[in-house]
Motif scaffolding. Structure first.
Motif, PDB file in Angstrom:
ATOM      1  N   LEU A  53       0.834  -1.208   0.000  1.00 12.05           N
ATOM      2  CA  LEU A  53       0.000   0.000   0.000  1.00 12.05           C
ATOM      3  C   LEU A  53       0.865   1.254   0.000  1.00 12.05           C
ATOM      4  CD1 LEU A  53      -2.816  -0.950   2.536  1.00 12.05           C
ATOM      5  CD2 LEU A  53      -3.098  -0.563   0.092  1.00 12.05           C
ATOM      6  N   GLY A  54       1.903   1.236   0.851  1.00 12.88           N
ATOM      7  CA  GLY A  54       2.789   2.393   0.890  1.00 12.88           C
ATOM      8  C   GLY A  54       3.499   2.611  -0.434  1.00 12.88           C
ATOM      9  N   ARG A  55       3.911   1.517  -1.094  1.00 14.44           N
ATOM     10  CA  ARG A  55       4.581   1.660  -2.385  1.00 14.44           C
ATOM     11  C   ARG A  55       3.647   2.263  -3.428  1.00 14.44           C
ATOM     12  NH1 ARG A  55       5.186  -0.960  -7.105  1.00 14.44           N
ATOM     13  NH2 ARG A  55       3.553  -2.458  -6.555  1.00 14.44           N
ATOM     14  N   PRO A 243       0.691   8.498   5.839  1.00 11.93           N
ATOM     15  CA  PRO A 243      -0.663   7.979   5.579  1.00 11.93           C
ATOM     16  C   PRO A 243      -1.128   7.031   6.682  1.00 11.93           C
ATOM     17  CG  PRO A 243       0.932   6.710   4.363  1.00 11.93           C
ATOM     18  CD  PRO A 243       1.712   7.769   5.074  1.00 11.93           C
ATOM     19  N   ARG A 244      -2.457   6.796   6.683  1.00 11.69           N
ATOM     20  CA  ARG A 244      -3.053   5.819   7.591  1.00 11.69           C
ATOM     21  C   ARG A 244      -3.485   4.599   6.769  1.00 11.69           C
ATOM     22  NH1 ARG A 244      -4.555   8.505  12.296  1.00 11.69           N
ATOM     23  NH2 ARG A 244      -3.035  10.172  12.581  1.00 11.69           N
ATOM     24  N   MET A 245      -3.196   3.386   7.284  1.00 13.27           N
ATOM     25  CA  MET A 245      -3.504   2.163   6.546  1.00 13.27           C
ATOM     26  C   MET A 245      -4.307   1.213   7.423  1.00 13.27           C
ATOM     27  SD  MET A 245       0.108   1.540   4.532  1.00 13.27           S
ATOM     28  CE  MET A 245       1.166   2.196   5.815  1.00 13.27           C
ATOM     29  N   VAL A 257      -6.860  -0.924   2.822  1.00 13.27           N
ATOM     30  CA  VAL A 257      -7.165   0.476   2.511  1.00 13.27           C
ATOM     31  C   VAL A 257      -6.041   1.361   3.044  1.00 13.27           C
ATOM     32  CG1 VAL A 257      -8.827   2.354   2.776  1.00 13.27           C
ATOM     33  CG2 VAL A 257      -9.621  -0.019   2.651  1.00 13.27           C
ATOM     34  N   LEU A 258      -5.631   2.321   2.214  1.00 13.58           N
ATOM     35  CA  LEU A 258      -4.683   3.366   2.628  1.00 13.58           C
ATOM     36  C   LEU A 258      -5.341   4.716   2.417  1.00 13.58           C
ATOM     37  CD1 LEU A 258      -0.931   3.737   2.092  1.00 13.58           C
ATOM     38  CD2 LEU A 258      -2.404   5.543   1.206  1.00 13.58           C
ATOM     39  N   LEU A 259      -5.253   5.553   3.416  1.00 12.82           N
ATOM     40  CA  LEU A 259      -5.767   6.917   3.319  1.00 12.82           C
ATOM     41  C   LEU A 259      -4.593   7.857   3.555  1.00 12.82           C
ATOM     42  CD1 LEU A 259      -8.450   8.439   2.909  1.00 12.82           C
ATOM     43  CD2 LEU A 259      -8.579   8.673   5.387  1.00 12.82           C
ATOM     44  N   ALA A 271      -5.943  17.462  -0.402  1.00 16.02           N
ATOM     45  CA  ALA A 271      -6.844  16.354  -0.713  1.00 16.02           C
ATOM     46  C   ALA A 271      -6.358  15.108   0.005  1.00 16.02           C
ATOM     47  CB  ALA A 271      -6.915  16.105  -2.228  1.00 16.02           C
ATOM     48  N   LEU A 272      -7.249  14.116   0.101  1.00 17.19           N
ATOM     49  CA  LEU A 272      -6.905  12.797   0.615  1.00 17.19           C
ATOM     50  C   LEU A 272      -7.138  11.776  -0.497  1.00 17.19           C
ATOM     51  CD1 LEU A 272      -8.532  12.771   4.187  1.00 17.19           C
ATOM     52  CD2 LEU A 272      -6.173  13.272   3.571  1.00 17.19           C
ATOM     53  N   VAL A 273      -6.205  10.831  -0.632  1.00 14.64           N
ATOM     54  CA  VAL A 273      -6.363   9.763  -1.607  1.00 14.64           C
ATOM     55  C   VAL A 273      -6.608   8.464  -0.858  1.00 14.64           C
ATOM     56  CG1 VAL A 273      -3.874   9.374  -1.732  1.00 14.64           C
ATOM     57  CG2 VAL A 273      -5.355   8.552  -3.566  1.00 14.64           C
ATOM     58  N   GLN A 274      -7.618   7.715  -1.300  1.00 17.26           N
ATOM     59  CA  GLN A 274      -7.952   6.417  -0.701  1.00 17.26           C
ATOM     60  C   GLN A 274      -7.617   5.333  -1.717  1.00 17.26           C
ATOM     61  OE1 GLN A 274     -11.711   5.886   1.542  1.00 17.26           O
ATOM     62  NE2 GLN A 274     -12.156   4.291   0.054  1.00 17.26           N
ATOM     63  N   ILE A 275      -6.678   4.436  -1.324  1.00 15.13           N
ATOM     64  CA  ILE A 275      -6.223   3.355  -2.200  1.00 15.13           C
ATOM     65  C   ILE A 275      -6.772   2.045  -1.640  1.00 15.13           C
ATOM     66  CG2 ILE A 275      -4.221   2.181  -3.143  1.00 15.13           C
ATOM     67  CD1 ILE A 275      -2.652   4.790  -2.743  1.00 15.13           C
ATOM     68  N   GLU A 276      -7.518   1.294  -2.469  1.00 12.23           N
ATOM     69  CA  GLU A 276      -8.125   0.036  -2.043  1.00 12.23           C
ATOM     70  C   GLU A 276      -7.533  -1.110  -2.855  1.00 12.23           C
ATOM     71  OE1 GLU A 276     -12.364   0.129  -2.111  1.00 12.23           O
ATOM     72  OE2 GLU A 276     -12.459   2.257  -1.578  1.00 12.23           O
ATOM     73  N   VAL A 277      -7.031  -2.144  -2.131  1.00 13.78           N
ATOM     74  CA  VAL A 277      -6.451  -3.324  -2.768  1.00 13.78           C
ATOM     75  C   VAL A 277      -7.257  -4.549  -2.343  1.00 13.78           C
ATOM     76  CG1 VAL A 277      -4.391  -4.746  -2.995  1.00 13.78           C
ATOM     77  CG2 VAL A 277      -4.175  -2.255  -2.800  1.00 13.78           C
TER      78      VAL A 277
END
Length: 750
Positions: A53-55, A243-245, A257-259, A271-277
């Motif tokens: 997620l961090g990558r 970020p928060r994961m 999820v990473l925010l 802005a905030l980006v939300q990454i979902e795997v």
């Protein structure tokens, strides 16, 4: 019941005593290992997910940075275009539109840019190629545009504009070396941008735009029915540490999820980006691994039972042999080392027994060797003691104290060289005369009150006394004598060791302190009397003036009344001089420019100079350093000295004022002709005097000398040739710090 169980355990053979605990521990250990293995694997997988997620988050930020670099490169290319420079400088909006519209269309089609915008100072929209009808308004909310115009540097970053949040690059446009405006190239930060990233990474992305403190709204997303996984409750109200994961958050157990925050050019979150795997495959792999670990654990428990039985059987057999060998060592019947066993617990025990056997044999050899070398060790210890004594003697001989030892019969057994250095007497004189110490040092005359040191012998207590000793040169030196008696095992005093510290200088300093305090008290008394005299004197002067005004010009007593008025005025002037001289004042320290102060003083007395037709020669050293001092008090002192020089000079003479830097000090010279001054007048130059010639302008002459002295300076009056006198005022650049004083605030140059 418990006692029976205990007896049964004690009667068990060693094999079963080892076997039962090992069987229990093997079961517990295998179970724990299986549990730890499962938990460790889950933790490792979660850590890998967090790293992934961090990558992805870092790649997302890198993509934004690349977009920023592209936007900045395009904006810079347009900014150096001569057509853009000239058109923007001439405010030719139509020319800009015709020249760069084809370029905008090409960039939008091939590179996907969304904004092509020209601005003019002071932050005003000049032309939007992507929205031509929306031009001409002030854009003071655009921080990047204002920063580019202010600094003249190109910059890029995420920023909100009229078309929304975008990745923008702003470059200044110069024409003939003058800032004509700025040009902006921007990429949209929207859903198509996120969709392209999802197609490359197979990862869902959602962006929330910041619209206030802790207020975020959906900007764009690649999923439907998305959820906002807010990690804020994990740490209260803290918003630090992006970020928060989250792994398997509530409501989405098959997601990671990473925010994370997305920042602008100034490092502020926009802005905030939300990454979902999707982690469904990982969960299936974890379940398969868990089943395999349980199977392996069961097999391991069965094998551990079998191996523990075998180990217990093999372990007991060599113990009997080792116990037998240990008994032989304990009885001293064994000299040969034990047979080396494999390196296990039994092997380590065998090694320990061999080590013990070697240690016992080594101790026997050491005892025999110690008996042979005891005499040599005694000699070495004696040499160490002699060396220590020499070091102590060297210390005593070089210490700045008189160190002595007295015997009961008055013999001085020891004196260090400092005795001769301080008092001038030789050590041979003191050691050879048994009465020397009592007569020369203690001043003993045979009376009981003089027998202070002898009472130290009698009472066996330490003595500390202050005594005055006359040196060979006849100087009176003051010492603190500290004597310590040394006693034998029966409590009788064998000798007296003592030290004498010279406090003569300390006593002189105390006397000076007392004298200073007396002078301060006298000053306060003088000030008190001066204030008490002022009122009666003012009353007498007032009545004398009224009496003088009431008399007719023909009154024979008018002359006597005028004399009273003049003498009272003279007394008032003297009283004013006394008060100004003894009144305490506090220095307000700043950086002072002496050249400027002297120039100001000469300008203020220019009228007096013209009246006396004096020729002023002022030479100021430009390299003169500013000094630490009170600007107002120094101006008052120099003004008084200059006025005195003016009124003391005959008409049509010259007044010379110079400054120069010398040996770390600032030197001021005031030279003028002064007639009728004898040597005594020069010595009493700063003493208060009222002659009726110089007027009231020089009543502060004594105060001027006090002010200079308070600044650590000195002033001297010298006679020059042809009836001229020279005032030399030397002031240090750095004001001396008062003893025991506090720190001084030094301001800018005055």
């Amino acid at each position: 019941m418990i006692s029976q169980m205990t007896n049964w355990i004690l009667r068990m053979s060693l094999k079963w005593k080892l076997l039962v605990p090992f069987l229990i521990l093997s079961f517990i250990g295998t179970t724990v290992l299986v549990y730890i293995g499962l938990r460790s694997q889950e933790k490792l997988i979660k850590n890998e997910e967090l790293k992934e997620l961090g990558r992805v988050y870092q790649i997302f930020l890198t993509v934004i940075e690349h977009r920023e670099a592209q936007a900045l490169s395009l904006a810079t290319m347009v900014a150096v275009n001569p057509i853009a420079e000239a058109a923007l400088a001439l405010r030719d909006q139509e020319g800009l539109y015709r020249s760069f519209l084809p370029l905008y269309e090409e960039l939008r089609k091939n590179f996907g840019i969304g904004q092509f915008h020209f601005h003019i100072p002071p932050a005003k929209s000049f032309l939007r190629l992507h929205m031509r009808e929306e031009s001409g308004e002030m854009i003071s909310y655009r921080r990047e545009v204002i920063e580019a115009m202010k600094t003249g540097k190109a910059l890029s970053g995420l920023e909100w504009g009229l078309t929304g949040l975008g990745i923008r690059g702003v470059a200044p446009v110069y024409y003939a070396g003058v800032l004509a405006g700025t040009v902006e190239i921007g990429f949209p930060f929207d859903a198509p941008f996120l969709e392209r990233l999802k197609g490359q990474w197979q990862t869902d992305l959602t962006v929330y735009e910041k619209r206030g403190e802790d207020n975020y709204i959906l900007l764009a997303t690649t999923v439907k029915g998305h959820g906002f996984y807010d990690p804020f409750p994990l740490n209260g109200d803290s918003r630090e540490g992006w970020p928060r994961m989250l792994i398997s958050p509530v409501g989405a157990p098959d997601k990671s999820v990473l925010l994370g925050s997305v920042r602008d050019y100034y490092g502020e979150t926009v802005a905030l980006v939300q990454i979902e795997v999707d982690r469904s495959a990982i969960m299936r792999r974890l379940e398969k691994t868990r089943n395999l670990m349980f199977l392996v654990g069961g097999v391991g428990i069965i094998l551990s039972f079998a191996l523990t039985w075998l180990v217990a059987h093999l372990f007991v057999r060599p113990i009997i042999e080792i116990v037998h060998d240990a008994e032989e060592i304990a009885r001293g019947r064994r000299e040969k080392r034990l047979k080396i066993r494999p390196v296990d617990e039994m092997g380590m025990l065998t090694i320990s027994l061999n080590t013990m056997l070697d240690s016992l044999q080594a101790r026997r050899r050491e005892i025999a060797n110690y008996a042979r070398t005891l005499e040599r060790k005694v000699e070495e210890r004696t040499a160490d003691l002699v060396s220590s004594e020499e070091k102590y003697r060297t210390l005593v001989e070089n210490i700045p104290l008189i160190v002595y030892r007295l015997l009961d019969d008055g013999t001085t057994e020891f004196l260090n060289p400092y005795f001769t250095e301080k008092l001038g007497y030789t050590i041979e004189e003191a050691v050879g005369d048994k009465q020397f110490w009592w007569e020369k040092i203690c001043g003993y005359t045979g009376e009981s009150e003089d027998d202070t040191v002898r009472r130290c012998w009698k009472d066996g207590k330490e003595l500390q006394v202050e005594r005055v000793v006359k040196s060979r040169k006849g100087e009176d030196l003051i010492f603190i004598d500290h004597a310590t008696p040394a006693k034998d095992e029966h409590g009788r005093v064998k000798w007296v060791d003592g030290t004498m510290v010279d406090i003569t200088e300390l006593k002189h300093l105390q006397e000076r302190t007392l004298q200073t305090e007396e002078i301060r008290v006298l000053g306060e008394i003088s000030a008190r009397f001066a204030h008490e005299i002022r009122n009666p004197l003012a009353i007498a002067g007032g009545f004398a003036r009224r009496l003088c005004n009431a008399m007719s010009p023909d009154d024979p007593h008018l002359k006597f009344a005028q004399i009273i008025v003049e003498e009272v005025a003279r007394l008032e002037d003297i009283l004013q001089i006394i008060l100004s001289s003894i009144e305490p004042f506090t220095l307000t320290i700043t950086r002072v420019d002496l050249n400027r102060i002297l120039q100001t003083c000469l300008e203020e007395v220019d009228e007096s100079i013209q009246l006396r037709q004096l020729h002023v020669e002022a030479t100021f050293d430009p390299a003169l350093d500013p000094i630490e001092g009170d600007s107002d008090l120094l101006r008052r002192a120099f003004e008084c000295l200059v006025k005195h020089a003016i009124v003391s000079s005959p008409r049509s003479e010259s007044l010379v004022v110079t400054t120069e830097r010398r040996n770390g000090t600032c030197l001021v010279k005031i030279s003028h002709r002064a007639e009728g001054l004898g040597d005594e007048d020069l010595e009493q130059f700063f003493f208060p005097r009222i002659t009726g010639k110089t007027g009231s302008d020089i009543k502060d002459l004594p105060l001027a000398k006090i002010i200079i002295h308070r600044h650590g300076g000195k002033v001297t009056v010298q006679r020059e040739i042809e009836g001229r006198i020279l005032l030399r005022i030397e002031l240090p650049v750095v004001l001396p710090k008062p003893r025991g004083g506090t720190g001084r605030r030094v301001g800018p140059a005055a």
